[in-house]
Design an enzyme around this catalytic site. Sequence first.
Site, PDB file in Angstrom:
ATOM      1  N   GLY A 171      41.883   3.530 -38.357  1.00 50.48           N
ATOM      2  CA  GLY A 171      43.502   3.136 -38.938  1.00 50.48           C
ATOM      3  C   GLY A 171      43.666   1.657 -39.714  1.00 50.48           C
ATOM      4  N   GLY A 172      44.500   0.700 -38.754  1.00 53.82           N
ATOM      5  CA  GLY A 172      44.104  -0.082 -39.549  1.00 53.82           C
ATOM      6  C   GLY A 172      43.650  -1.184 -39.630  1.00 53.82           C
TER       7      GLY A 172
ATOM      8  N   GLU B  48      48.711  11.733 -34.404  1.00 52.40           N
ATOM      9  CA  GLU B  48      50.425  11.295 -34.904  1.00 52.40           C
ATOM     10  C   GLU B  48      50.707  12.788 -35.490  1.00 52.40           C
ATOM     11  OE1 GLU B  48      49.063   8.328 -37.079  1.00 52.40           O
ATOM     12  OE2 GLU B  48      48.475   7.085 -34.988  1.00 52.40           O
TER      13      GLU B  48
ATOM     14  N   GLU C 117      39.178  11.114 -30.931  1.00 54.24           N
ATOM     15  CA  GLU C 117      40.572   9.888 -30.923  1.00 54.24           C
ATOM     16  C   GLU C 117      41.018   9.374 -29.964  1.00 54.24           C
ATOM     17  OE1 GLU C 117      40.868   7.822 -35.313  1.00 54.24           O
ATOM     18  OE2 GLU C 117      42.454   9.929 -34.777  1.00 54.24           O
TER      19      GLU C 117
ATOM     20  N   HIS D  95      45.484  15.107 -36.783  1.00 52.82           N
ATOM     21  CA  HIS D  95      45.427  13.797 -36.672  1.00 52.82           C
ATOM     22  C   HIS D  95      46.274  13.765 -35.117  1.00 52.82           C
ATOM     23  CE1 HIS D  95      46.444   9.668 -35.703  1.00 52.82           C
ATOM     24  NE2 HIS D  95      45.236   9.571 -36.672  1.00 52.82           N
TER      25      HIS D  95
ATOM     26  N   ASN E  83      41.748   5.887 -42.415  1.00 55.28           N
ATOM     27  CA  ASN E  83      42.974   6.475 -42.319  1.00 55.28           C
ATOM     28  C   ASN E  83      43.936   5.001 -42.953  1.00 55.28           C
ATOM     29  OD1 ASN E  83      44.801   7.813 -42.010  1.00 55.28           O
ATOM     30  ND2 ASN E  83      45.167   7.970 -39.491  1.00 55.28           N
ATOM     31  N   TRP E  84      44.216   5.429 -44.058  1.00 57.30           N
ATOM     32  CA  TRP E  84      45.439   4.227 -44.442  1.00 57.30           C
ATOM     33  C   TRP E  84      47.128   4.923 -43.523  1.00 57.30           C
ATOM     34  CZ3 TRP E  84      44.938   3.190 -50.229  1.00 57.30           C
ATOM     35  CH2 TRP E  84      43.550   2.997 -50.573  1.00 57.30           C
ATOM     36  N   LYS E  85      47.151   6.110 -42.991  1.00 51.97           N
ATOM     37  CA  LYS E  85      48.460   6.520 -42.496  1.00 51.97           C
ATOM     38  C   LYS E  85      49.412   6.420 -43.810  1.00 51.97           C
ATOM     39  CE  LYS E  85      46.754   4.699 -37.959  1.00 51.97           C
ATOM     40  NZ  LYS E  85      47.324   5.156 -36.400  1.00 51.97           N
TER      41      LYS E  85
ATOM     42  N   SER F  74      41.224   2.337 -32.450  1.00 52.00           N
ATOM     43  CA  SER F  74      41.125   0.511 -32.879  1.00 52.00           C
ATOM     44  C   SER F  74      39.665   0.103 -33.038  1.00 52.00           C
ATOM     45  CB  SER F  74      42.202   0.022 -31.243  1.00 52.00           C
ATOM     46  OG  SER F  74      42.688   0.155 -31.337  1.00 52.00           O
TER      47      SER F  74
ATOM     48  N   GLY G 289      45.382   2.475 -32.649  1.00 48.46           N
ATOM     49  CA  GLY G 289      46.645   1.624 -32.989  1.00 48.46           C
ATOM     50  C   GLY G 289      47.051   0.684 -31.925  1.00 48.46           C
TER      51      GLY G 289
HETATM   52  C1  PEP Z   1      44.021   6.598 -36.403  1.00 51.19           C
HETATM   53  O1  PEP Z   1      44.488   6.479 -37.179  1.00 51.19           O
HETATM   54  O2  PEP Z   1      42.761   7.899 -36.606  1.00 51.19           O
HETATM   55  C2  PEP Z   1      43.271   5.286 -35.830  1.00 51.19           C
HETATM   56  C3  PEP Z   1      42.135   5.660 -35.538  1.00 51.19           C
HETATM   57  O3  PEP Z   1      44.022   4.143 -35.854  1.00 51.19           O
HETATM   58  P1  PEP Z   1      43.671   2.948 -35.078  1.00 51.19           P
HETATM   59  O4  PEP Z   1      42.444   2.393 -36.171  1.00 51.19           O
HETATM   60  O5  PEP Z   1      44.728   2.011 -36.284  1.00 51.19           O
HETATM   61  O6  PEP Z   1      43.866   2.790 -34.085  1.00 51.19           O
END
Ligand code: PEP
Length: 256
Positions: free
Chosen positions: A237-238, A100, A170, A98, A12-14, A216, A176
């Site tokens: 994500g990251g 966010e 999640e 999600h 997930n590049w956000k 994470s 994040g």
């Molecule tokens: C996400 O955005 O779904 C996520 C899990 O982010 P991260 O891996 O950065 O925690």
Amino acid sequence: MNPNRKPIIAGNWKMYKTAAEAVALVNALKAEVAGIETVETVVCPPFTALAVVQPALAGSNVQLAAQNVHWEKEGAFTGEVSAPMLKELGVRYAVIGHSERRQFFGETDAGVNKRAKAALANGLRPIVCVGETLKEREANRTEQVIKTQITGGLAGLSKNEMLETVIAYEPVWAIGTGKTASPQQAQDVHAFIRKLIASLFDADTGARVRIQYGGSVKPDNAKELLGQPDIDGALVGGASLKADGFAAIVKAGVQA
Ligand code: PEP
């Protein structure tokens, strides 16, 4: 993981990567994961990059996802994108609900349900995100929160639609933040979700539905998380923003 469920690792590049940066990233990624068939690799670029990433991925084993999808096929819904629009661009999956989106844009379980149904009706596979906040976990409300999100978000799906859908667990406190659920904490919630799906649908559906962990996930913790019996992949994500790091997570999925 379980050999009957193909693991799915989605990045997930956000709101990161311009169209040009996105093409460069997938060009590097597809070289890194070429030939990997035992794990499904998916990228979720911003809407603005989908049209240029699709041809860059043609012929590769990397699939395309959108980060959201609206329930109507068109209309006066400024800022939204419909399932037919995404389908035309070769999109296969859509992330829905999600945390966010829930936290910053007011998305609800009822909206998640409408988005998931529209995705399925148009041949897109939903990746439906659920997860508790730290406050909810500390109040021992994790299972209740997940149950509400799943019964609301997936209400009215047929068995086949449920099997097309991926659930992403999640925990909000792990997204994040650098804090990961321990493999056992994640496994416990995944097992709970699988039992819940079995009770809402049937035992076969519970046994076959894919449940990703997100929060994470990094190359150095992926293998242990993905090695849990009810964890069928990761939503990343990251760590999905660099080709080598994301590919290392995909490769951890191959070994798990
Ligand atoms: C996400 O955005 O779904 C996520 C899990 O982010 P991260 O891996 O950065 O925690």
